[in-house]
Structure formats: C-alpha cells, structure tokens
Design an enzyme around this catalytic site. Structure first.
Site, PDB file in Angstrom:
ATOM      1  N   HIS A  75       0.832  -1.208   0.000  1.00  0.00           N
ATOM      2  CA  HIS A  75       0.000   0.000   0.000  1.00  0.00           C
ATOM      3  C   HIS A  75       0.867   1.258   0.000  1.00  0.00           C
ATOM      4  CE1 HIS A  75      -2.806  -2.980   1.669  1.00  0.00           C
ATOM      5  NE2 HIS A  75      -3.747  -2.230   1.139  1.00  0.00           N
ATOM      6  N   MET A 110       7.813  -3.296   4.911  1.00  0.00           N
ATOM      7  CA  MET A 110       8.373  -3.325   3.554  1.00  0.00           C
ATOM      8  C   MET A 110       9.195  -2.067   3.268  1.00  0.00           C
ATOM      9  SD  MET A 110       7.676  -6.253   2.535  1.00  0.00           S
ATOM     10  CE  MET A 110       8.513  -5.999   0.994  1.00  0.00           C
ATOM     11  N   GLU A 111       8.761  -0.936   3.809  1.00  0.00           N
ATOM     12  CA  GLU A 111       9.510   0.310   3.608  1.00  0.00           C
ATOM     13  C   GLU A 111      10.876   0.240   4.288  1.00  0.00           C
ATOM     14  OE1 GLU A 111       5.416   1.067   2.489  1.00  0.00           O
ATOM     15  OE2 GLU A 111       6.271   0.039   4.219  1.00  0.00           O
ATOM     16  N   ASP A 125      27.029  -0.217  -5.607  1.00  0.00           N
ATOM     17  CA  ASP A 125      27.159   0.520  -6.865  1.00  0.00           C
ATOM     18  C   ASP A 125      28.324   1.498  -6.832  1.00  0.00           C
ATOM     19  OD1 ASP A 125      26.300   1.515  -9.492  1.00  0.00           O
ATOM     20  OD2 ASP A 125      25.705   3.312  -8.378  1.00  0.00           O
TER      21      ASP A 125
END
Length: 159
Positions: A75, A110-111, A125
């Site tokens: 959501h 999830m965040e 990276d």
C-alpha cells in the site's frame, strides 16, 4: 493465513479500509561485506563517486518513500520518519539499520526492508569498480511496532 488472494486465488491488494489507524514503526537491517581496503577507502572519503554513506543515506530514504511503486501489493503510505544508520561491525563490514515510521492503517515493514536494501545496493554501486566481490546480506526485519498484531522483534540476530 495469507490474505493476498481473492476467491479465485489471484493476487490482490488487501483491503485496509476498516483497519485502526495507529502509530507504526519498523526496523530492518542489512550489511555489506567487502575487502578491508574498500571499507578503509570509504572511511577516508576517497571513493571517486563521492561520499558513499551520504549517498546511501539518501537512497534509503528515497526507497522507503517509493516502496509501493516497486512492490506490487504494497500500500502507498505516508511515511512520517525515515532514518538510516551505518556502523562498521568488522574490518570488512558495514551494517545498515533502517527505521521507518508512520501513523496509518498499514505497517512499514516493507519500507524499512526496502530502505536497507537500497542503501546496501548503493554502497555496492559506488564501490563496485574497486571491489566487485562485495556481498550484500542478510537483510531482515529486526522489529516492528503498532497495528493489530502489536509489537514484534526477531528472536535472534542473524549473522
């Protein structure tokens, strides 16, 4: 019971319309293991792409705010706070701890996981040119508070 399936056993976004709004918080951890010389170069601020941890911090915050855009059934939420902390836990390891907060009807696990993951990926990276063998992980939820299921924390720290 998994609630992400409809009557036809197809994926759906869970209906949170009637859930109670509460203060919620989640903390996730990840780590990046690298050559000791790579970590030393990060600490000295000598990575050619810039300040690795400053960029990873911003990446983690941005990722937390965009989680619903990349996790299909997640959501969209209003994050009220996002913080990342970095800690050298060995001569070759940076630990990332991401904390996300909201006041709403759905959690921020999830965040927090996305923030920790994006920070780890950003470190990779920015340093891959000098150390392509870096290892990310484990990435896991450390704790969460709020909501119907209440407070939870992992029963053991993972290596």
């Amino acid at each position: 019971m998994l609630t992400h399936f409809n009557e036809q056993q197809r994926a759906r976004m869970v209906d949170v319309t009637h859930k109670q709004e509460t203060e919620r918080m989640a903390v996730a951890k990840s780590r990046v293991v690298m050559q000791p010389a790579t970590l030393e170069t990060i600490e000295q601020g000598k990575i050619s792409k810039g300040d690795v941890l400053a960029v990873a911090q911003i990446a983690g915050v941005m990722a937390a705010k965009k989680t619903a855009e990349i996790i299909p059934m997640c959501h969209p939420i209003f994050t009220t706070g996002v913080d990342l902390q970095f800690k050298k836990t060995a001569e070759d390891t940076i630990e990332i701890k991401a904390t996300v907060k909201t006041k709403g009807v759905t959690g921020v696990e999830m965040e927090a996981l996305t923030a920790a993951s994006a920070a780890a990926l950003t470190i990779y990276d920015m340093c891959k040119a000098i150390d392509p063998e870096m290892v990310i992980g484990p990435t896991y939820l450390l704790q969460k508070t709020g909501g119907k299921s209440g407070n939870w924390s992992t029963s053991l720290e993972k290596g």
